[in-house]
Every structure is written in C-alpha cells, then in structure tokens.
Scaffold this active site. Structure first.
Site, short mmCIF file in Angstrom:
data_model
loop_
_atom_site.label_atom_id
_atom_site.label_comp_id
_atom_site.label_asym_id
_atom_site.label_seq_id
_atom_site.Cartn_x
_atom_site.Cartn_y
_atom_site.Cartn_z
N TYR A 1 -40.83 5.85 -37.82
CA TYR A 1 -40.92 5.46 -39.23
C TYR A 1 -39.65 5.87 -39.98
O TYR A 1 -39.05 5.08 -40.71
CB TYR A 1 -42.16 6.11 -39.87
CG TYR A 1 -42.48 5.63 -41.27
CD1 TYR A 1 -43.14 4.44 -41.48
CD2 TYR A 1 -42.11 6.39 -42.38
CE1 TYR A 1 -43.45 3.99 -42.77
CE2 TYR A 1 -42.42 5.95 -43.67
CZ TYR A 1 -43.09 4.76 -43.86
OH TYR A 1 -43.39 4.33 -45.13
N LYS B 1 -36.97 3.32 -41.64
CA LYS B 1 -36.74 3.31 -43.10
C LYS B 1 -35.27 3.61 -43.43
O LYS B 1 -34.73 3.05 -44.39
CB LYS B 1 -37.69 4.29 -43.79
CG LYS B 1 -39.15 3.84 -43.76
CD LYS B 1 -39.37 2.49 -44.46
CE LYS B 1 -40.83 2.10 -44.56
NZ LYS B 1 -41.05 0.80 -45.19
P1 NAP Z 1 -50.77 -0.45 -47.08
O1 NAP Z 1 -51.74 -0.27 -48.19
O2 NAP Z 1 -51.20 -0.12 -45.70
O3 NAP Z 1 -50.24 -1.96 -47.14
C1 NAP Z 1 -49.38 -2.48 -46.15
C2 NAP Z 1 -49.82 -3.89 -45.84
O4 NAP Z 1 -48.93 -4.44 -44.84
C3 NAP Z 1 -51.24 -3.92 -45.24
O5 NAP Z 1 -52.03 -4.95 -45.82
C4 NAP Z 1 -50.95 -4.19 -43.77
O6 NAP Z 1 -52.00 -4.81 -43.07
C5 NAP Z 1 -49.73 -5.09 -43.86
N1 NAP Z 1 -49.10 -5.20 -42.55
C6 NAP Z 1 -48.88 -4.20 -41.65
N2 NAP Z 1 -48.37 -4.69 -40.53
C7 NAP Z 1 -48.26 -6.04 -40.71
C8 NAP Z 1 -47.82 -7.10 -39.86
N3 NAP Z 1 -47.42 -6.88 -38.61
N4 NAP Z 1 -47.85 -8.35 -40.36
C9 NAP Z 1 -48.29 -8.59 -41.62
N5 NAP Z 1 -48.73 -7.63 -42.45
C10 NAP Z 1 -48.72 -6.37 -41.98
O7 NAP Z 1 -49.49 0.42 -47.30
P2 NAP Z 1 -48.48 0.61 -48.55
O8 NAP Z 1 -48.35 2.06 -48.73
O9 NAP Z 1 -48.83 -0.26 -49.68
O10 NAP Z 1 -47.15 0.11 -47.85
C11 NAP Z 1 -46.25 -0.84 -48.43
C12 NAP Z 1 -44.83 -0.44 -48.08
O11 NAP Z 1 -44.51 0.78 -48.75
C13 NAP Z 1 -44.60 -0.17 -46.60
O12 NAP Z 1 -43.35 -0.70 -46.21
C14 NAP Z 1 -44.57 1.34 -46.51
O13 NAP Z 1 -43.83 1.81 -45.41
C15 NAP Z 1 -43.92 1.68 -47.82
N6 NAP Z 1 -44.12 3.06 -48.31
C16 NAP Z 1 -45.37 3.56 -48.54
C17 NAP Z 1 -45.49 4.85 -49.05
C18 NAP Z 1 -46.84 5.44 -49.40
O14 NAP Z 1 -46.90 6.64 -49.71
N7 NAP Z 1 -47.92 4.70 -49.39
C19 NAP Z 1 -44.36 5.60 -49.29
C20 NAP Z 1 -43.11 5.06 -49.04
C21 NAP Z 1 -43.00 3.78 -48.54
P3 NAP Z 1 -53.06 -3.86 -42.30
O15 NAP Z 1 -53.89 -3.20 -43.36
O16 NAP Z 1 -53.81 -4.82 -41.46
O17 NAP Z 1 -52.26 -2.86 -41.52
#
Ligand code: NAP
Length: 259
Positions: free
Chosen positions: A163, A167
């Site tokens: 990860y 990133k």
């Molecule tokens: P999330 O709620 O898990 O949303 C991510 C979405 O992406 C989910 O609906 C997931 O589907 C979908 N996804 C994953 N793999 C995929 C694939 N192969 N094809 C199509 N869709 C896919 O997470 P989030 O926190 O909102 O994440 C959004 C972004 O923010 C990500 O890039 C993450 O790395 C980044 N981020 C998050 C945080 C945090 O604290 N939450 C911090 C820094 C960065 P599934 O549910 O089926 O997996």
C-alpha cells in the site's frame, strides 16, 4: 451583484468519472459532484452498492450512471471508458479514487499476491484510466485529473509495504502526468487523505480509532469522507487552472505534527 472575477467555480454539465464510487470517499465525492451538476460515470466492482448510490443521486435530481468493473483487469478499462463516452459524451474530469488496503508484512506468504493486487488497483488502474481518457481530457484545455493518494504516499506504516509503495507511486504518477499532460491542457493533481471514516477503515475498532486520533491528529478525530470530497472538487474546478503536479494533504494535521 456583478461578477468581479473571471474564472469559473462551476462543474455544471461536466462529465466526470469517479472510481470506487460505491463506498466511502468515492460515494461522498459522487454526492458533492452531483450537487454541483456534474454528469457522473460511477465505477465500482459491486453492483448493489453502486446502484444504490446511482439511485440516490437520480432521486435527488442529479445525473449519474453506474458501471460495474474490476479495475484490476487492465483489458477492461478501454472498453469501460468507450462505453462511458458513448453514454455521457467526452470525459472532462477523472477522479482516480478506487483503492484497497491489505496488511502484508514483508515475510508473509501472501505478500506477493498483496503486492500484485494492490499495485494493479491502486496504481496501474489509475495510469490505465488516464491513458483511456487522455484525448477527451485534452480537447478543450480544461481537463482535470485528481488521483487519490494517501498520507501513506508521504510516510509509512509498518506491515503495509504494498500500500505504501503504491501510494508513493500515485504521487510519482501525478507528478509525471502533470509534466507530460500539462502542455496538452490537462491539470493533474493528487489528494493525500489521512485517517477517514470509510469502508476501508471500518474494520478498525472505534476505540483504536479514537486512541490514534487523540495521539496523532491535531484535530483529534478521524475525517469524514465529505471533507475529502470537497478538497477533490476544488482541484477539479475550472478555476483551479494553475494548480498542476500538486498534492493536497487532507489529514487534520497528522503529517505536520512533530511532537
Ligand atoms: P472504501 O470505502 O473501501 O471505498 C473504496 C471503493 O473502491 C470500494 O467501493 C471498493 O469496492 C472499490 N474498489 C476496490 N477495488 C476495486 C476494483 N478492483 N475495481 C473497482 N472498484 C474497486 O475506501 P475509501 O477509504 O473510501 O478509499 C478511497 C480511496 O482513498 C482509496 O484509494 C484509498 O486508498 C484512499 N485512502 C483512504 C484513507 C482512509 O483512511 N479511508 C486514507 C488515505 C487514502 P469493495 O468494497 O468491493 O472493495
């Protein structure tokens, strides 16, 4: 009153792709962009959750289509973008948000698989989507790409090398694309969210979240997805015309806190 400034803060009618739109920050970004009148192509891999977001937007009077796709499948991406273009018209804004987080200590058996999948979704899919959208984005000098990175693109947490490396790669991709595509009228920037309450962080117990936030985050809490979505919107505006190759940290003060 008469308008005194020249640049537009409207994305009304702009065609925007948002990946990972069924959950968390992607969903919140879809709602914020829908409120601003964008025509949305929402991409995710789970139909039910994605359709629920599409229905919510349509019920509120917004414009959104859902596209089920596994972004780890590189071969599917050009056809996906072609379908979106046929349905909604040329793409104006690309929000590369979909991501996964898999804990993978370097000596664990599943590290190889975790590395491969994490890079495919979190980094390579972003580049492939840019490739598929580039001609549309370049057509009028106002193309916008926002790649969702992370504070893990700036620092590191033990046990998460796939990860963290992916990133860091998102920031490298963003800078590379800013330099390469800037001359073609496309601005490419990144967002680095800190700890945000989404599906990704849902497995972390509330007590652990509170403890971490109290110790590490200057604002003493996790962020809400919508707080990131507004930062993403700001980088997608026509008025953000001289921001290129930047990353915007949205972390409540996590990364700047020294003691
Ligand atoms: P999330 O709620 O898990 O949303 C991510 C979405 O992406 C989910 O609906 C997931 O589907 C979908 N996804 C994953 N793999 C995929 C694939 N192969 N094809 C199509 N869709 C896919 O997470 P989030 O926190 O909102 O994440 C959004 C972004 O923010 C990500 O890039 C993450 O790395 C980044 N981020 C998050 C945080 C945090 O604290 N939450 C911090 C820094 C960065 P599934 O549910 O089926 O997996």
């Amino acid at each position: 009153m008469a308008k005194l400034s020249t640049l537009s803060r409207s994305i009304d009618g702009r065609v925007a792709i948002i990946t990972g739109a069924a959950s968390g920050m992607g969903r919140a970004t879809a709602f914020v962009f829908a409120d601003e009148g964008a025509h949305l192509a929402l991409v995710d891999r789970t139909a039910d959750a994605l359709n629920a977001v599409v229905e919510e937007i349509r019920a509120a009077g917004g414009t959104a289509n859902g596209y089920v796709a596994d972004l780890a499948d590189g071969a599917a991406i050009p056809a996906l973008v072609e379908k979106i273009r046929g349905d909604l018209g040329p793409i104006d804004i690309l929000i590369n948000n979909a991501g996964i987080s898999v804990g993978a200590p370097i000596d664990h058996d599943f590290w190889e698989k975790a590395w491969e999948l994490t890079f495919a979704v979190n980094l390579t899919a972003q580049a492939r989507l840019i490739r598929a959208c580039v001609d549309d984005l370049a057509r009028n000098g106002e193309g916008r790409i926002v790649n969702i990175a992370s504070t893990e693109g700036l620092g590191a947490t033990a046990g998460g090398s796939p990860y963290t490396a992916a990133k860091h790669g998102v920031i490298g991709l963003t800078r590379s694309m800013a330099v390469e595509l800037g001359p073609r009228g496309i601005n490419v920037n990144a967002i680095c969210p800190g700890p945000i309450k989404t599906g990704m962080t849902a497995p972390i117990p509330d007590e652990a979240k509170t403890k971490f936030a109290r110790r590490r985050v200057a604002l003493k809490r996790y962020g809400e997805p919508e707080e990131v979505a507004h930062a993403t919107l700001s980088l997608a505006l026509p008025a953000s015309s001289f921001i290129n190759g930047a990353f915007l940290v949205v972390d409540g003060g996590l990364m700047v806190r020294n003691a």
